[in-house]
Design a protein around this motif. Structure first.
Motif, PDB file in Angstrom:
ATOM      1  N   ASN A   7       4.958  23.048  41.710  1.00  0.00           N
ATOM      2  CA  ASN A   7       4.793  21.646  41.309  1.00  0.00           C
ATOM      3  C   ASN A   7       3.545  21.052  41.959  1.00  0.00           C
ATOM      4  N   TRP A   8       2.415  21.576  41.555  1.00  0.00           N
ATOM      5  CA  TRP A   8       1.150  21.227  42.193  1.00  0.00           C
ATOM      6  C   TRP A   8       0.770  19.769  41.961  1.00  0.00           C
ATOM      7  N   PHE A   9       0.983  19.282  40.750  1.00  0.00           N
ATOM      8  CA  PHE A   9       0.592  17.907  40.432  1.00  0.00           C
ATOM      9  C   PHE A   9       1.383  16.888  41.255  1.00  0.00           C
ATOM     10  N   GLU A  10       2.675  17.149  41.465  1.00  0.00           N
ATOM     11  CA  GLU A  10       3.485  16.239  42.279  1.00  0.00           C
ATOM     12  C   GLU A  10       2.955  16.180  43.706  1.00  0.00           C
ATOM     13  N   LYS A  11       2.591  17.332  44.239  1.00  0.00           N
ATOM     14  CA  LYS A  11       2.042  17.365  45.600  1.00  0.00           C
ATOM     15  C   LYS A  11       0.725  16.609  45.675  1.00  0.00           C
ATOM     16  N   LEU A  12      -0.106  16.771  44.636  1.00  0.00           N
ATOM     17  CA  LEU A  12      -1.392  16.062  44.619  1.00  0.00           C
ATOM     18  C   LEU A  12      -1.178  14.558  44.596  1.00  0.00           C
ATOM     19  N   ARG A  13      -0.279  14.093  43.746  1.00  0.00           N
ATOM     20  CA  ARG A  13      -0.066  12.645  43.624  1.00  0.00           C
ATOM     21  C   ARG A  13       0.458  12.033  44.918  1.00  0.00           C
ATOM     22  N   GLY A  14       1.086  12.827  45.759  1.00  0.00           N
ATOM     23  CA  GLY A  14       1.587  12.307  47.030  1.00  0.00           C
ATOM     24  C   GLY A  14       0.639  12.490  48.191  1.00  0.00           C
ATOM     25  N   SER A  15      -0.576  12.963  47.909  1.00  0.00           N
ATOM     26  CA  SER A  15      -1.520  13.266  48.985  1.00  0.00           C
ATOM     27  C   SER A  15      -2.582  12.189  49.128  1.00  0.00           C
ATOM     28  N   GLY A  16      -3.283  12.237  50.265  1.00  0.00           N
ATOM     29  CA  GLY A  16      -4.397  11.324  50.481  1.00  0.00           C
ATOM     30  C   GLY A  16      -5.543  11.594  49.540  1.00  0.00           C
ATOM     31  N   SER A  17      -5.673  12.839  49.089  1.00  0.00           N
ATOM     32  CA  SER A  17      -6.746  13.187  48.155  1.00  0.00           C
ATOM     33  C   SER A  17      -6.615  12.409  46.852  1.00  0.00           C
ATOM     34  N   PHE A  18      -5.367  12.158  46.428  1.00  0.00           N
ATOM     35  CA  PHE A  18      -5.160  11.430  45.181  1.00  0.00           C
ATOM     36  C   PHE A  18      -5.636   9.982  45.314  1.00  0.00           C
ATOM     37  N   SER A  19      -5.419   9.381  46.470  1.00  0.00           N
ATOM     38  CA  SER A  19      -5.920   8.024  46.706  1.00  0.00           C
ATOM     39  C   SER A  19      -7.441   7.992  46.625  1.00  0.00           C
ATOM     40  N   ASP A  20      -8.082   9.037  47.140  1.00  0.00           N
ATOM     41  CA  ASP A  20      -9.543   9.114  47.075  1.00  0.00           C
ATOM     42  C   ASP A  20     -10.028   9.220  45.629  1.00  0.00           C
ATOM     43  N   LEU A  21      -9.257   9.964  44.813  1.00  0.00           N
ATOM     44  CA  LEU A  21      -9.642  10.136  43.414  1.00  0.00           C
ATOM     45  C   LEU A  21      -9.608   8.825  42.642  1.00  0.00           C
ATOM     46  N   LYS A  22      -8.725   7.908  43.046  1.00  0.00           N
ATOM     47  CA  LYS A  22      -8.664   6.617  42.363  1.00  0.00           C
ATOM     48  C   LYS A  22      -9.963   5.850  42.546  1.00  0.00           C
ATOM     49  N   ASP A  23     -10.548   5.967  43.726  1.00  0.00           N
ATOM     50  CA  ASP A  23     -11.797   5.262  44.000  1.00  0.00           C
ATOM     51  C   ASP A  23     -13.009   6.012  43.452  1.00  0.00           C
ATOM     52  N   ARG A  24     -12.960   7.343  43.533  1.00  0.00           N
ATOM     53  CA  ARG A  24     -14.100   8.150  43.103  1.00  0.00           C
ATOM     54  C   ARG A  24     -13.591   9.342  42.289  1.00  0.00           C
ATOM     55  N   PRO A  25     -13.322   9.119  41.000  1.00  0.00           N
ATOM     56  CA  PRO A  25     -12.759  10.193  40.164  1.00  0.00           C
ATOM     57  C   PRO A  25     -13.709  11.385  40.036  1.00  0.00           C
ATOM     58  N   ILE A  26     -13.147  12.524  39.695  1.00  0.00           N
ATOM     59  CA  ILE A  26     -13.961  13.684  39.353  1.00  0.00           C
ATOM     60  C   ILE A  26     -14.777  13.357  38.102  1.00  0.00           C
ATOM     61  N   ALA A  27     -16.028  13.774  38.086  1.00  0.00           N
ATOM     62  CA  ALA A  27     -16.871  13.630  36.891  1.00  0.00           C
ATOM     63  C   ALA A  27     -16.995  14.991  36.234  1.00  0.00           C
ATOM     64  N   TYR A  28     -16.610  15.067  34.979  1.00  0.00           N
ATOM     65  CA  TYR A  28     -16.591  16.326  34.227  1.00  0.00           C
ATOM     66  C   TYR A  28     -17.638  16.245  33.135  1.00  0.00           C
ATOM     67  N   PHE A  29     -18.581  17.174  33.140  1.00  0.00           N
ATOM     68  CA  PHE A  29     -19.670  17.167  32.160  1.00  0.00           C
ATOM     69  C   PHE A  29     -19.536  18.370  31.231  1.00  0.00           C
ATOM     70  N   CYS A  30     -19.586  18.114  29.931  1.00  0.00           N
ATOM     71  CA  CYS A  30     -19.486  19.191  28.956  1.00  0.00           C
ATOM     72  C   CYS A  30     -20.219  18.775  27.684  1.00  0.00           C
ATOM     73  N   ALA A  31     -20.735  19.751  26.945  1.00  0.00           N
ATOM     74  CA  ALA A  31     -21.506  19.457  25.731  1.00  0.00           C
ATOM     75  C   ALA A  31     -20.621  19.155  24.540  1.00  0.00           C
ATOM     76  N   GLU A  32     -19.341  19.561  24.576  1.00  0.00           N
ATOM     77  CA  GLU A  32     -18.473  19.333  23.420  1.00  0.00           C
ATOM     78  C   GLU A  32     -17.038  19.060  23.877  1.00  0.00           C
ATOM     79  N   TYR A  33     -16.332  18.273  23.064  1.00  0.00           N
ATOM     80  CA  TYR A  33     -14.947  17.899  23.370  1.00  0.00           C
ATOM     81  C   TYR A  33     -14.129  17.865  22.081  1.00  0.00           C
ATOM     82  N   ALA A  34     -12.997  18.527  22.081  1.00  0.00           N
ATOM     83  CA  ALA A  34     -12.029  18.387  20.992  1.00  0.00           C
ATOM     84  C   ALA A  34     -11.013  17.342  21.436  1.00  0.00           C
ATOM     85  N   LEU A  35     -11.257  16.100  21.060  1.00  0.00           N
ATOM     86  CA  LEU A  35     -10.428  14.984  21.521  1.00  0.00           C
ATOM     87  C   LEU A  35      -9.412  14.549  20.475  1.00  0.00           C
TER      88      LEU A  35
END
Length: 255
Positions: A7-35
């Motif tokens: 249950n990796w996502f649950e552990k992440l949401r309860g960690s300090g790293s998740f709080s950091d992500l709220k302020d500075r999200p990961i930036a994902y760059f890609c040339a194409e997206y199937a949205l």
């Protein structure tokens, strides 16, 4: 029953790293997206992977900022007409028809950034696609103030014209970071999905040199700690190669 170790996502949401992500999200760059099926912004597996990445982040409530290009004509594919002629089929939708939102500042003005291409600056705007906690910014050169030629830079995904292809990659990498900074988004980690956004490296190094008074080597070492790279198409055809003359010409003003 779900194994706690899985249950990796649950552990992440309860960690300090998740709080950091709220302020500075990961930036994902890609040339194409199937949205969505209404957005013809992908050609195959790379785009499907990128779209799944965005949707999984949204479903898990993980803040994510993704950056790509808005292709007005989408991914061109060819079909035979009833008369036996080969015809090009395009996306044909406006960004508004596809449900995208123009990116504006706090007082309702369109946000535009400039990207130096050759000897001139090209204006770039962005369209926003949102899926829960994930946001995708799609860059577009169809802007009043650009020349007719420059307005068509972002028309077609994987255009066969090498010069336009290089310009698209400069818009994605250089323009992508400039757009994020313009909207006040300062990611801590930049995830490159394939090399189409490679010019982002130079813009990140330049930003660190200006912001922190570093020399090139110091900034490069700092940026190396903030970049992730994944490769999807592990064959020569999946990697762009440009001539030295073309790269020198298009990067002259930027350099």
């Amino acid at each position: 029953m779900i194994n706690d170790d899985m249950n990796w996502f649950e552990k992440l949401r309860g960690s300090g790293s998740f709080s950091d992500l709220k302020d500075r999200p990961i930036a994902y760059f890609c040339a194409e997206y199937a949205l969505t099926s209404s957005l013809s912004l992908y050609a195959g597996g790379l785009g499907v992977l990128a779209g799944d990445y965005v949707r999984e982040a949204g479903d898990q409530g993980i803040p994510l900022t993704a950056v790509g290009l808005y292709y007005a004509k989408g991914f061109t594919h060819k079909e035979l007409s009833p008369e036996g002629r080969v015809v090009d089929l395009h996306n044909g939708k406006t960004p508004e028809d596809a449900g995208l939102i123009p990116v504006k500042n706090m007082i309702g003005e369109l946000i535009q950034v400039t990207v130096p291409l050759g000897e001139r600056d090209v204006l770039v705007r962005a369209w926003l696609f949102e899926y829960k906690s994930a946001k995708v910014y799609l860059l577009d050169t169809k802007v009043d103030g650009n020349s007719e030629q420059d307005q068509h830079i972002t028309d077609t995904l994987y255009t066969t014209d090498k010069e336009t292809r290089l310009k698209q990659e400069m818009v994605l990498g250089i323009g992508g970071l400039r757009l994020l900074l313009a909207i006040g988004n300062h990611p801590f980690i930049y995830h490159f999905n394939e090399g189409h956004s490679a010019f982002l490296i130079y813009e990140l190094i330049h930003h660190e040199m200006v912001e922190h008074g570093m020399d090139f080597d110091q900034a490069r070492e700092r940026v190396k700690q903030r970049v992730l790279f994944t490769n999807h198409t592990l064959v020569p055809a999946g990697n762009d190669v440009f001539s030295n003359d073309l790269v020198s010409l298009q990067l002259s003003h930027y350099a």
